[in-house]
Design a protein around this motif. Sequence first.
Motif, PDB file in Angstrom:
ATOM      1  N   TYR A   5       0.833  -1.201   0.000  1.00  0.00           N
ATOM      2  CA  TYR A   5       0.000   0.000   0.000  1.00  0.00           C
ATOM      3  C   TYR A   5       0.871   1.255   0.000  1.00  0.00           C
ATOM      4  O   TYR A   5       2.033   1.229   0.424  1.00  0.00           O
ATOM      5  N   ILE A   6       0.285   2.328  -0.478  1.00  0.00           N
ATOM      6  CA  ILE A   6       0.854   3.650  -0.304  1.00  0.00           C
ATOM      7  C   ILE A   6       0.030   4.338   0.774  1.00  0.00           C
ATOM      8  O   ILE A   6      -1.202   4.439   0.659  1.00  0.00           O
ATOM      9  N   GLY A   7       0.697   4.766   1.829  1.00  0.00           N
ATOM     10  CA  GLY A   7       0.010   5.438   2.919  1.00  0.00           C
ATOM     11  C   GLY A   7       0.295   6.927   2.909  1.00  0.00           C
ATOM     12  O   GLY A   7       1.457   7.336   2.876  1.00  0.00           O
ATOM     13  N   TYR A   8      -0.762   7.734   2.914  1.00  0.00           N
ATOM     14  CA  TYR A   8      -0.650   9.188   2.982  1.00  0.00           C
ATOM     15  C   TYR A   8      -1.029   9.640   4.387  1.00  0.00           C
ATOM     16  O   TYR A   8      -2.057   9.203   4.923  1.00  0.00           O
ATOM     17  N   HIS A   9      -0.225  10.516   4.957  1.00  0.00           N
ATOM     18  CA  HIS A   9      -0.484  10.996   6.316  1.00  0.00           C
ATOM     19  C   HIS A   9      -0.689  12.509   6.258  1.00  0.00           C
ATOM     20  O   HIS A   9       0.249  13.269   5.996  1.00  0.00           O
ATOM     21  N   PHE A  10      -1.938  12.926   6.476  1.00  0.00           N
ATOM     22  CA  PHE A  10      -2.328  14.323   6.328  1.00  0.00           C
ATOM     23  C   PHE A  10      -2.431  15.009   7.692  1.00  0.00           C
ATOM     24  O   PHE A  10      -3.030  14.445   8.625  1.00  0.00           O
ATOM     25  N   THR A  11      -1.892  16.205   7.801  1.00  0.00           N
ATOM     26  CA  THR A  11      -2.198  17.083   8.930  1.00  0.00           C
ATOM     27  C   THR A  11      -3.192  18.109   8.421  1.00  0.00           C
ATOM     28  O   THR A  11      -3.015  18.683   7.338  1.00  0.00           O
ATOM     29  N   VAL A  12      -4.263  18.319   9.188  1.00  0.00           N
ATOM     30  CA  VAL A  12      -5.389  19.115   8.707  1.00  0.00           C
ATOM     31  C   VAL A  12      -5.774  20.166   9.748  1.00  0.00           C
ATOM     32  O   VAL A  12      -5.945  19.851  10.925  1.00  0.00           O
ATOM     33  N   GLU A  13      -5.898  21.409   9.316  1.00  0.00           N
ATOM     34  CA  GLU A  13      -6.381  22.495  10.169  1.00  0.00           C
ATOM     35  C   GLU A  13      -7.450  23.292   9.418  1.00  0.00           C
ATOM     36  O   GLU A  13      -7.179  23.736   8.295  1.00  0.00           O
ATOM     37  N   PRO A  14      -8.653  23.499  10.016  1.00  0.00           N
ATOM     38  CA  PRO A  14      -9.125  22.872  11.253  1.00  0.00           C
ATOM     39  C   PRO A  14      -9.395  21.389  11.028  1.00  0.00           C
ATOM     40  O   PRO A  14      -9.877  20.991   9.967  1.00  0.00           O
ATOM     41  N   LYS A  15      -9.115  20.586  12.032  1.00  0.00           N
ATOM     42  CA  LYS A  15      -9.054  19.142  11.858  1.00  0.00           C
ATOM     43  C   LYS A  15     -10.391  18.490  11.531  1.00  0.00           C
ATOM     44  O   LYS A  15     -10.498  17.745  10.550  1.00  0.00           O
ATOM     45  N   GLU A  16     -11.426  18.734  12.364  1.00  0.00           N
ATOM     46  CA  GLU A  16     -12.632  17.911  12.281  1.00  0.00           C
ATOM     47  C   GLU A  16     -13.349  18.053  10.941  1.00  0.00           C
ATOM     48  O   GLU A  16     -13.555  17.080  10.215  1.00  0.00           O
ATOM     49  N   LEU A  17     -13.724  19.279  10.597  1.00  0.00           N
ATOM     50  CA  LEU A  17     -14.449  19.492   9.347  1.00  0.00           C
ATOM     51  C   LEU A  17     -13.550  19.195   8.157  1.00  0.00           C
ATOM     52  O   LEU A  17     -13.982  18.558   7.186  1.00  0.00           O
ATOM     53  N   GLY A  18     -12.292  19.627   8.231  1.00  0.00           N
ATOM     54  CA  GLY A  18     -11.376  19.392   7.122  1.00  0.00           C
ATOM     55  C   GLY A  18     -11.147  17.920   6.855  1.00  0.00           C
ATOM     56  O   GLY A  18     -11.140  17.474   5.705  1.00  0.00           O
ATOM     57  N   SER A  19     -10.972  17.138   7.912  1.00  0.00           N
ATOM     58  CA  SER A  19     -10.752  15.699   7.743  1.00  0.00           C
ATOM     59  C   SER A  19     -11.971  15.019   7.150  1.00  0.00           C
ATOM     60  O   SER A  19     -11.858  14.120   6.317  1.00  0.00           O
ATOM     61  N   GLU A  20     -13.159  15.458   7.580  1.00  0.00           N
ATOM     62  CA  GLU A  20     -14.403  14.872   7.064  1.00  0.00           C
ATOM     63  C   GLU A  20     -14.519  15.105   5.554  1.00  0.00           C
ATOM     64  O   GLU A  20     -14.853  14.186   4.796  1.00  0.00           O
ATOM     65  N   ILE A  21     -14.243  16.341   5.129  1.00  0.00           N
ATOM     66  CA  ILE A  21     -14.315  16.655   3.701  1.00  0.00           C
ATOM     67  C   ILE A  21     -13.228  15.911   2.942  1.00  0.00           C
ATOM     68  O   ILE A  21     -13.474  15.352   1.855  1.00  0.00           O
ATOM     69  N   LEU A  22     -12.029  15.873   3.497  1.00  0.00           N
ATOM     70  CA  LEU A  22     -10.908  15.206   2.835  1.00  0.00           C
ATOM     71  C   LEU A  22     -11.194  13.721   2.618  1.00  0.00           C
ATOM     72  O   LEU A  22     -10.985  13.184   1.521  1.00  0.00           O
ATOM     73  N   VAL A  23     -11.700  13.055   3.649  1.00  0.00           N
ATOM     74  CA  VAL A  23     -12.015  11.630   3.525  1.00  0.00           C
ATOM     75  C   VAL A  23     -13.100  11.406   2.467  1.00  0.00           C
ATOM     76  O   VAL A  23     -13.033  10.453   1.679  1.00  0.00           O
ATOM     77  N   ALA A  24     -14.102  12.283   2.448  1.00  0.00           N
ATOM     78  CA  ALA A  24     -15.174  12.152   1.454  1.00  0.00           C
ATOM     79  C   ALA A  24     -14.613  12.258   0.037  1.00  0.00           C
ATOM     80  O   ALA A  24     -14.988  11.484  -0.854  1.00  0.00           O
ATOM     81  N   GLU A  25     -13.689  13.187  -0.172  1.00  0.00           N
ATOM     82  CA  GLU A  25     -13.108  13.352  -1.509  1.00  0.00           C
ATOM     83  C   GLU A  25     -12.177  12.194  -1.850  1.00  0.00           C
ATOM     84  O   GLU A  25     -12.214  11.665  -2.966  1.00  0.00           O
ATOM     85  N   LEU A  26     -11.350  11.787  -0.903  1.00  0.00           N
ATOM     86  CA  LEU A  26     -10.435  10.669  -1.162  1.00  0.00           C
ATOM     87  C   LEU A  26     -11.203   9.383  -1.423  1.00  0.00           C
ATOM     88  O   LEU A  26     -10.763   8.522  -2.196  1.00  0.00           O
ATOM     89  N   GLY A  27     -12.367   9.258  -0.786  1.00  0.00           N
ATOM     90  CA  GLY A  27     -13.187   8.065  -0.974  1.00  0.00           C
ATOM     91  C   GLY A  27     -13.725   7.918  -2.379  1.00  0.00           C
ATOM     92  O   GLY A  27     -14.175   6.832  -2.766  1.00  0.00           O
ATOM     93  N   GLU A  28     -13.699   9.007  -3.160  1.00  0.00           N
ATOM     94  CA  GLU A  28     -14.138   8.945  -4.555  1.00  0.00           C
ATOM     95  C   GLU A  28     -13.024   8.462  -5.472  1.00  0.00           C
ATOM     96  O   GLU A  28     -13.240   8.257  -6.663  1.00  0.00           O
ATOM     97  N   THR A  29     -11.825   8.282  -4.923  1.00  0.00           N
ATOM     98  CA  THR A  29     -10.689   7.783  -5.709  1.00  0.00           C
ATOM     99  C   THR A  29     -10.402   6.345  -5.292  1.00  0.00           C
ATOM    100  O   THR A  29     -11.275   5.662  -4.783  1.00  0.00           O
ATOM    101  N   ALA A  30      -9.181   5.894  -5.481  1.00  0.00           N
ATOM    102  CA  ALA A  30      -8.839   4.497  -5.195  1.00  0.00           C
ATOM    103  C   ALA A  30      -8.484   4.256  -3.733  1.00  0.00           C
ATOM    104  O   ALA A  30      -8.223   3.104  -3.351  1.00  0.00           O
ATOM    105  N   PHE A  31      -8.472   5.299  -2.912  1.00  0.00           N
ATOM    106  CA  PHE A  31      -8.186   5.089  -1.486  1.00  0.00           C
ATOM    107  C   PHE A  31      -9.278   4.216  -0.878  1.00  0.00           C
ATOM    108  O   PHE A  31     -10.465   4.412  -1.132  1.00  0.00           O
TER     109      PHE A  31
END
Length: 278
Positions: A5-31
């Motif tokens: 696997y390729i693992g990406y490690h993201f630091t996100v500010e602000p964390k909660e809302l940003g992480s939620e949006i990021l995961v939603a977008e990444l979920g549309e790809t091969a992650f």
Amino acid sequence: MENTYIGYHFTVEPKELGSEILVAELGETAFESFMETEKGVSAFVQKALWNEHILDDIQILHSDEFKIEYTFEEIEQVNWNEEWEKNFDPIDVDGICHVRAPFHEKTDAKYDIVIEPKMSFGTGHHETTHMMIQHLLEMDVTNLKTLDMGCGTAILAILAEMKGAQPIDAIDIDNWCYLNSIENAERNNCRHITVYEGDASLLNQGQKYDLIIANINRNILLNDMQAYVNCLNKNGILLLSGFYEADIPVIDTSCTEKGLTYVKKFQKNNWVSLKYVN
């Protein structure tokens, strides 16, 4: 190759809302797998499906509203069960409700919910889920027709059924959440939960509910509040969470303007959960 696997490690500010949006977008790809971290989120994609342009269409990375940085690494022979065992701890809510993974030992909790932790969002660790569980534990929901909006892993829908609510609709816009909610409902022997993939636009078919659970975020709640109220029976209950204490005035104004009456608040680490009645 198949276990590399390729693992990406993201630091996100602000964390909660940003992480939620990021995961939603990444979920549309091969992650295919995600883990919440102290500063953001880690995401994993099979090396065979990875390419150097995999993040090109992730819009939040170019947003001025969030500061996101990342590193990535190649990880061989990922044992996901081992990873989850290291990172996923059982949740204990007031000694009454336990949320655990299949590899955790069963306890004597009155409500024992088993969740396959394929990602650590929606597993009950977040303060908002904890408080929503507290609301449900205090309530008699027997035979209440229930909606779990933004259901995540369906923890709240599952607890509602365990406490006698039926029938229950669970809705989430994310495909991963939709599929995992179906799986978790089956794992917990639920027979009255129907899961739908979509958003509040699904609530225009004349449905009526005695209880609506909405643990999402401030902006979506405000945008969809009228849709919730339209679906709520007289004397019906609305449980809200996914926002901070500072957001209470705007949330409360929206609710009261639509005829709802405030009942109760839970607060945990600056996150809040509110209960209203129609």
